[in-house]
Design an enzyme around this catalytic site. Sequence first.
Site, PDB file in Angstrom:
ATOM      1  N   THR A  58       4.288 -20.354 -16.294  1.00 39.79           N
ATOM      2  CA  THR A  58       2.987 -19.824 -17.130  1.00 39.79           C
ATOM      3  C   THR A  58       1.861 -20.836 -16.940  1.00 39.79           C
ATOM      4  OG1 THR A  58       2.099 -18.378 -18.411  1.00 39.79           O
ATOM      5  CG2 THR A  58       4.315 -19.291 -19.122  1.00 39.79           C
ATOM      6  N   ASP A  59       1.368 -20.882 -17.335  1.00 38.88           N
ATOM      7  CA  ASP A  59      -0.540 -21.628 -17.320  1.00 38.88           C
ATOM      8  C   ASP A  59      -0.506 -21.871 -18.969  1.00 38.88           C
ATOM      9  OD1 ASP A  59      -1.507 -18.758 -17.765  1.00 38.88           O
ATOM     10  OD2 ASP A  59      -2.846 -19.258 -17.022  1.00 38.88           O
ATOM     11  N   GLU A  60       0.206 -20.823 -19.704  1.00 41.07           N
ATOM     12  CA  GLU A  60       0.539 -20.662 -21.009  1.00 41.07           C
ATOM     13  C   GLU A  60       0.796 -22.057 -21.681  1.00 41.07           C
ATOM     14  OE1 GLU A  60       0.541 -16.669 -23.090  1.00 41.07           O
ATOM     15  OE2 GLU A  60       0.278 -15.571 -20.968  1.00 41.07           O
ATOM     16  N   TYR A  83       6.562 -18.159 -27.133  1.00 40.19           N
ATOM     17  CA  TYR A  83       6.547 -17.427 -25.737  1.00 40.19           C
ATOM     18  C   TYR A  83       6.320 -18.885 -25.173  1.00 40.19           C
ATOM     19  CZ  TYR A  83       5.456 -16.374 -20.284  1.00 40.19           C
ATOM     20  OH  TYR A  83       5.343 -16.408 -19.604  1.00 40.19           O
ATOM     21  N   LYS A 109       8.365 -21.086 -23.022  1.00 39.35           N
ATOM     22  CA  LYS A 109       8.469 -21.554 -21.289  1.00 39.35           C
ATOM     23  C   LYS A 109       8.267 -23.270 -20.901  1.00 39.35           C
ATOM     24  CE  LYS A 109       8.453 -19.104 -18.181  1.00 39.35           C
ATOM     25  NZ  LYS A 109       9.202 -18.650 -17.490  1.00 39.35           N
TER      26      LYS A 109
HETATM   27  P1  NAD Z   1       8.905  -9.085 -16.651  1.00 41.36           P
HETATM   28  O1  NAD Z   1       8.749  -8.817 -18.444  1.00 41.36           O
HETATM   29  O2  NAD Z   1       7.983  -8.009 -15.988  1.00 41.36           O
HETATM   30  O3  NAD Z   1      10.415  -9.610 -15.998  1.00 41.36           O
HETATM   31  C1  NAD Z   1      11.504  -9.958 -16.718  1.00 41.36           C
HETATM   32  C2  NAD Z   1      12.553  -9.441 -15.836  1.00 41.36           C
HETATM   33  O4  NAD Z   1      13.820 -10.246 -16.600  1.00 41.36           O
HETATM   34  C3  NAD Z   1      12.999  -8.245 -16.028  1.00 41.36           C
HETATM   35  O5  NAD Z   1      13.643  -7.966 -14.695  1.00 41.36           O
HETATM   36  C4  NAD Z   1      14.562  -8.608 -17.021  1.00 41.36           C
HETATM   37  O6  NAD Z   1      15.089  -7.347 -17.210  1.00 41.36           O
HETATM   38  C5  NAD Z   1      15.015  -9.478 -16.612  1.00 41.36           C
HETATM   39  N1  NAD Z   1      15.732 -10.748 -18.008  1.00 41.36           N
HETATM   40  C6  NAD Z   1      15.089 -10.801 -18.958  1.00 41.36           C
HETATM   41  N2  NAD Z   1      15.900 -11.239 -19.535  1.00 41.36           N
HETATM   42  C7  NAD Z   1      16.928 -11.816 -18.724  1.00 41.36           C
HETATM   43  C8  NAD Z   1      18.458 -11.978 -19.309  1.00 41.36           C
HETATM   44  N3  NAD Z   1      19.115 -12.625 -20.560  1.00 41.36           N
HETATM   45  N4  NAD Z   1      19.158 -12.102 -18.002  1.00 41.36           N
HETATM   46  C9  NAD Z   1      18.933 -11.543 -17.225  1.00 41.36           C
HETATM   47  N5  NAD Z   1      18.082 -11.283 -16.869  1.00 41.36           N
HETATM   48  C10 NAD Z   1      17.171 -10.737 -17.656  1.00 41.36           C
HETATM   49  O7  NAD Z   1       8.182 -10.354 -15.762  1.00 41.36           O
HETATM   50  P2  NAD Z   1       7.332 -11.011 -15.160  1.00 41.36           P
HETATM   51  O8  NAD Z   1       5.616 -10.543 -15.726  1.00 41.36           O
HETATM   52  O9  NAD Z   1       7.881 -10.449 -13.880  1.00 41.36           O
HETATM   53  O10 NAD Z   1       7.362 -12.452 -14.829  1.00 41.36           O
HETATM   54  C11 NAD Z   1       8.396 -13.021 -14.156  1.00 41.36           C
HETATM   55  C12 NAD Z   1       8.287 -14.772 -15.189  1.00 41.36           C
HETATM   56  O11 NAD Z   1       7.067 -14.311 -14.629  1.00 41.36           O
HETATM   57  C13 NAD Z   1       8.857 -15.107 -16.002  1.00 41.36           C
HETATM   58  O12 NAD Z   1       9.301 -16.217 -16.229  1.00 41.36           O
HETATM   59  C14 NAD Z   1       7.097 -15.497 -16.615  1.00 41.36           C
HETATM   60  O13 NAD Z   1       7.416 -16.425 -17.749  1.00 41.36           O
HETATM   61  C15 NAD Z   1       6.423 -16.243 -15.405  1.00 41.36           C
HETATM   62  N6  NAD Z   1       4.906 -15.783 -15.838  1.00 41.36           N
HETATM   63  C16 NAD Z   1       4.271 -14.179 -15.403  1.00 41.36           C
HETATM   64  C17 NAD Z   1       3.424 -14.753 -15.452  1.00 41.36           C
HETATM   65  C18 NAD Z   1       3.181 -12.477 -15.488  1.00 41.36           C
HETATM   66  O14 NAD Z   1       1.240 -12.601 -15.808  1.00 41.36           O
HETATM   67  N7  NAD Z   1       3.427 -11.509 -15.826  1.00 41.36           N
HETATM   68  C19 NAD Z   1       2.425 -15.536 -15.079  1.00 41.36           C
HETATM   69  C20 NAD Z   1       2.508 -16.453 -15.038  1.00 41.36           C
HETATM   70  C21 NAD Z   1       4.716 -16.908 -15.501  1.00 41.36           C
HETATM   71  P1  TYD Z   2      -1.267  -9.944 -21.673  1.00 41.35           P
HETATM   72  O1  TYD Z   2      -1.605  -9.462 -20.607  1.00 41.35           O
HETATM   73  O2  TYD Z   2      -0.275  -9.555 -22.689  1.00 41.35           O
HETATM   74  O3  TYD Z   2      -1.083 -11.284 -21.130  1.00 41.35           O
HETATM   75  P2  TYD Z   2      -1.205 -12.639 -21.971  1.00 41.35           P
HETATM   76  O4  TYD Z   2      -1.223 -12.961 -23.058  1.00 41.35           O
HETATM   77  O5  TYD Z   2      -0.023 -13.124 -21.619  1.00 41.35           O
HETATM   78  O6  TYD Z   2      -2.463 -13.466 -21.892  1.00 41.35           O
HETATM   79  O7  TYD Z   2      -2.763  -9.919 -22.460  1.00 41.35           O
HETATM   80  C1  TYD Z   2      -4.268 -10.763 -21.460  1.00 41.35           C
HETATM   81  C2  TYD Z   2      -5.480 -10.354 -22.332  1.00 41.35           C
HETATM   82  O8  TYD Z   2      -5.539  -9.608 -22.782  1.00 41.35           O
HETATM   83  C3  TYD Z   2      -5.198 -11.621 -23.824  1.00 41.35           C
HETATM   84  O9  TYD Z   2      -6.049 -12.160 -23.981  1.00 41.35           O
HETATM   85  C4  TYD Z   2      -4.418 -10.422 -24.911  1.00 41.35           C
HETATM   86  C5  TYD Z   2      -5.967  -9.076 -24.642  1.00 41.35           C
HETATM   87  N1  TYD Z   2      -5.189  -8.001 -24.829  1.00 41.35           N
HETATM   88  C6  TYD Z   2      -5.717  -7.060 -25.551  1.00 41.35           C
HETATM   89  O10 TYD Z   2      -7.383  -7.366 -26.277  1.00 41.35           O
HETATM   90  N2  TYD Z   2      -5.510  -5.919 -25.854  1.00 41.35           N
HETATM   91  C7  TYD Z   2      -3.189  -5.295 -25.992  1.00 41.35           C
HETATM   92  O11 TYD Z   2      -3.942  -4.420 -25.841  1.00 41.35           O
HETATM   93  C8  TYD Z   2      -3.352  -6.401 -24.436  1.00 41.35           C
HETATM   94  C9  TYD Z   2      -1.395  -6.259 -24.268  1.00 41.35           C
HETATM   95  C10 TYD Z   2      -4.370  -7.325 -24.902  1.00 41.35           C
END
Ligand code: NAD
Ligand code: TYD
Length: 358
Positions: free
Chosen positions: A138-140, A164, A168
């Site tokens: 993630t960019d975070e 989180y 990461k």
């Molecule tokens: P998600 O929470 O939707 O999915 C995570 C998946 O991992 C689920 O299917 C869960 O069952 C599985 N999982 C969790 N713990 C596990 C374990 N111990 N063993 C096996 N499987 C396990 O997440 P996402 O939003 O699809 O994100 C996927 C990846 O991308 C993550 O690594 C996250 O850090 C990264 N990422 C997400 C975003 C975003 O905006 N969602 C952005 C940048 C990077």
């Molecule tokens: P989120 O989707 O949780 O992603 P991330 O925290 O990884 O960026 O949140 C996106 C933005 O929205 C973040 O600035 C937090 C804000 N947010 C709210 O204001 N209300 C909410 O209920 C949630 C879930 C997020």
Amino acid sequence: MEQFKNTIIVTGGAGFIGSHLVKRLVKRYPETRIVNVDALTYAGNLENLTEVEAEPNYVFVKADICDEEAMTRLFREYEADGVIHLAAESHVDRSITDPLAFVRTNVLGTITLLQAAQQYWESLPEGYEGKKFHHVSTDEVYGALEPGDGLFMETTRYNPHSPYSSSKASSDHFVRAWHDTYGMPTVVTNCSNNYGPNQFPEKLIPLFINNIRHRRPLPVYGKGENVRDWLFVGDHAEALDLVFHKGEAGETYNIGGNNEWRNIDLVKALIKAVDAELGNPEGASLDLITYVTDRKGHDLRYAIDASKIERELGWTPATDFEEGLRKTVRWYLDNPEWLEHVTSGAYADYYRRMYGNR
Ligand code: NAD
Ligand code: TYD
């Protein structure tokens, strides 16, 4: 048994981004076996994968990436050539209330997977030749930007704030350590906020679509001034496919949408899109906006410079934001049973704790 040219393990393939990636890989590479390894936590849902579950090159294995024995067995049994590692605890708010779960899966799980890959690949006559370990991050990890601060580059110093992003960042460092110490061909991608179908409704966009549909309050943290850079999930899956196949070992690639939005402006755009799809008069749901206590340690702004992946691999985001948002809204409105299924059971308890009985 079917003969395949090679095998890729995708971890977390039942989650949001993982399921889009698995569907893409299964369809695009019929000669490659795609092994989806997922523990099916509250965030994993096999319903995301029904369109590929019958494909001969798709395999699902229910396993926890922290399980050393299971991971070791997995690599030998499927003779894996590559790993795209997405399994993680992914929600910042949960990391604030339960940080250890994030250390366990994101840090220990990643190391367990690295060790299993190392053990298997080093046992082969060709060693690491033709192998790849891709960590999806993630960019975070870069911390937070002020409005005039520019963008996160691959060279930006790591400065994570939340449990989180700290977990990461830690796992990114371990992945690089396996490259620098053992010579494993690794790549890391750091991506901005994704949106699209199949995202668990605890994240901003799907939570708010669902709440608008039910005329529930929309809890905007703080003043809604935080900025995120939004990317359509299909564009992220395309970038991951490209980096896995063409990315240089030892490198990091930033992935972003070049699409910054203040939360409050995004919420208003979302309300407009949902109201339009529901046939409500414009602005009908604006009264649902409810400012609530800010998230602890809430990062002000994330924004990605994705020029390296464009320059070196030719990737740019393809989906126009208005169109992506409309598609996403339509998908959630058309799939109430998906929402019903994922918000029952384990998630329902969490949802009640966070949002009461709304
Ligand atoms: P998600 O929470 O939707 O999915 C995570 C998946 O991992 C689920 O299917 C869960 O069952 C599985 N999982 C969790 N713990 C596990 C374990 N111990 N063993 C096996 N499987 C396990 O997440 P996402 O939003 O699809 O994100 C996927 C990846 O991308 C993550 O690594 C996250 O850090 C990264 N990422 C997400 C975003 C975003 O905006 N969602 C952005 C940048 C990077
Ligand atoms: P989120 O989707 O949780 O992603 P991330 O925290 O990884 O960026 O949140 C996106 C933005 O929205 C973040 O600035 C937090 C804000 N947010 C709210 O204001 N209300 C909410 O209920 C949630 C879930 C997020």
